[in-house]
Design a protein around this motif. Sequence first.
Motif, PDB file in Angstrom:
ATOM      1  N   GLU A 247      42.986 -26.034 -24.089  1.00 57.46           N
ATOM      2  CA  GLU A 247      42.930 -25.558 -25.472  1.00 57.46           C
ATOM      3  C   GLU A 247      42.479 -26.665 -26.414  1.00 57.46           C
ATOM      4  O   GLU A 247      41.650 -26.440 -27.301  1.00 57.46           O
ATOM      5  CB  GLU A 247      44.305 -25.032 -25.890  1.00 57.46           C
ATOM      6  CG  GLU A 247      44.731 -23.766 -25.162  1.00 57.46           C
ATOM      7  CD  GLU A 247      46.174 -23.405 -25.399  1.00 57.46           C
ATOM      8  OE1 GLU A 247      46.553 -22.251 -25.140  1.00 57.46           O
ATOM      9  OE2 GLU A 247      46.951 -24.291 -25.845  1.00 57.46           O
TER      10      GLU A 247
ATOM     11  N   SER B 235      38.754 -27.539 -25.748  1.00 58.82           N
ATOM     12  CA  SER B 235      37.872 -26.464 -26.211  1.00 58.82           C
ATOM     13  C   SER B 235      37.730 -26.480 -27.730  1.00 58.82           C
ATOM     14  O   SER B 235      36.732 -25.978 -28.262  1.00 58.82           O
ATOM     15  CB  SER B 235      38.421 -25.106 -25.758  1.00 58.82           C
ATOM     16  OG  SER B 235      38.476 -25.034 -24.347  1.00 58.82           O
TER      17      SER B 235
ATOM     18  N   PRO C 255      34.760 -26.350 -19.760  1.00 57.04           N
ATOM     19  CA  PRO C 255      35.804 -27.311 -20.155  1.00 57.04           C
ATOM     20  C   PRO C 255      37.001 -27.348 -19.211  1.00 57.04           C
ATOM     21  O   PRO C 255      37.758 -28.326 -19.225  1.00 57.04           O
ATOM     22  CB  PRO C 255      36.210 -26.829 -21.551  1.00 57.04           C
ATOM     23  CG  PRO C 255      35.777 -25.408 -21.624  1.00 57.04           C
ATOM     24  CD  PRO C 255      34.547 -25.315 -20.781  1.00 57.04           C
ATOM     25  N   SER C 256      37.170 -26.344 -18.382  1.00 52.90           N
ATOM     26  CA  SER C 256      38.326 -26.333 -17.478  1.00 52.90           C
ATOM     27  C   SER C 256      38.230 -27.377 -16.380  1.00 52.90           C
ATOM     28  O   SER C 256      39.202 -27.600 -15.648  1.00 52.90           O
ATOM     29  CB  SER C 256      38.494 -24.941 -16.849  1.00 52.90           C
ATOM     30  OG  SER C 256      37.367 -24.594 -16.075  1.00 52.90           O
TER      31      SER C 256
END
Length: 413
Positions: free
Chosen positions: A47, A50, A272-273
């Motif tokens: 989160e 991101s 982004p993970s």
Amino acid sequence: MPVTTRRLAVATLATGVIAGLVGLACKHILHWVQALAWDMHTGTLLEAASAVSPTRRILVLTLGGVIGALSWFLLFRRSRTITSVSAAVAGHPMPPLRATWHALTQVLIVSLGASVGREVAPREMAAAFAGAAADRLGLTPEDRRIIVACGAGAGLAAVYSIPLSGAIYTLEILLVSRSGRAVAPAFLTSGIAVLISTGVTRPAPFYTVPTLTPSLSLTVFAALVGPLLGAAGWAFKRAVARVSSDRPRDWRLLVALPMASFLVGVIAVWVPSVLGNGQASAQTQFDATWAARAGLGVAALVLAAKTLTTFLTIRAGGWGGVLTPAVALGAGIGAVIGLPWAIAWPGSEVAAFAFIGAAAFLGASMNAPFTGLILVIEFTAQGPTILVPATLAVGGATAATAWLSRRSLSSAR
């Protein structure tokens, strides 16, 4: 009570405290650095990452590569040897200060988004300090071996708040023992360590997973896919060993790791993970709502990107764990195969297929089926409802791993 037993009891208490403080320190350092680098004060790394700009993702990753490269280059100038936890358990010297330097560098680069696990750091530090305490107490060689192994397992337990997994890891992987003299310290040190690092209340699970429902569909899936997951985990373990042995420890490290970290940052712009120890990638696969919405293509992309960035980081000279990356890869394989399976034969959510994949793949990659299954159960606070398919998958994975290992050994002769 014999003197040796009293000394072992004192060492057990001391090791639990040491591991708990090490785990607590590692968690605080991780959170402090993430707050500074990613403006992460609540929520998850995914989160926070991101929410920042793509440029900041690349810069933070590159900075982590530069810091890691400089730190390890200086560390390796005196000696290029790193004592592993298994070597320390076998009796090889593991200087606490050198182990701390090596471990804190791992925590730092993972905090900055490096695509490796952070679980090796507390294991190394706790094992090194436990060994020093054992030497001070004058333990016998066998009792010292037990205490060093317990330090490593309790360090793992403390950083993730997984007391049962820490004890099972100690007994199944490091000691390969079920004797009372090993079992009691293994459980006591893990319990004490988690009590110090976490407190008496149970924290939120490392992964948020919906309640998993059993079905005939899931059971057949687990029985059929278990050997495939075992083969994938076995191949992953061999590949990690191969790239780890080739990573640079000289001036090339100063070039390779920053470049690799820059590339990971570029990949993180779109996926982004991939950032961090694998929690974000695995959580993406466990999220059944996401899976239903985004479909097979994105699940496969996350799996491929995490695999690439993990191997890229290790090959370029990064040190860290592969436990949580293995959970992410196993969950990804389970989700990628489970998505079309669930469409063809409904009955269970995609998160259940990801759980099966994570447990079987992790157990195979560690060559420790009990540890793999218990780890995923404690990480997710789920699993009892689907123990039958989970055990079928882990059993099939273990059989495949054993067959492949025998075949590889025969071919090498």
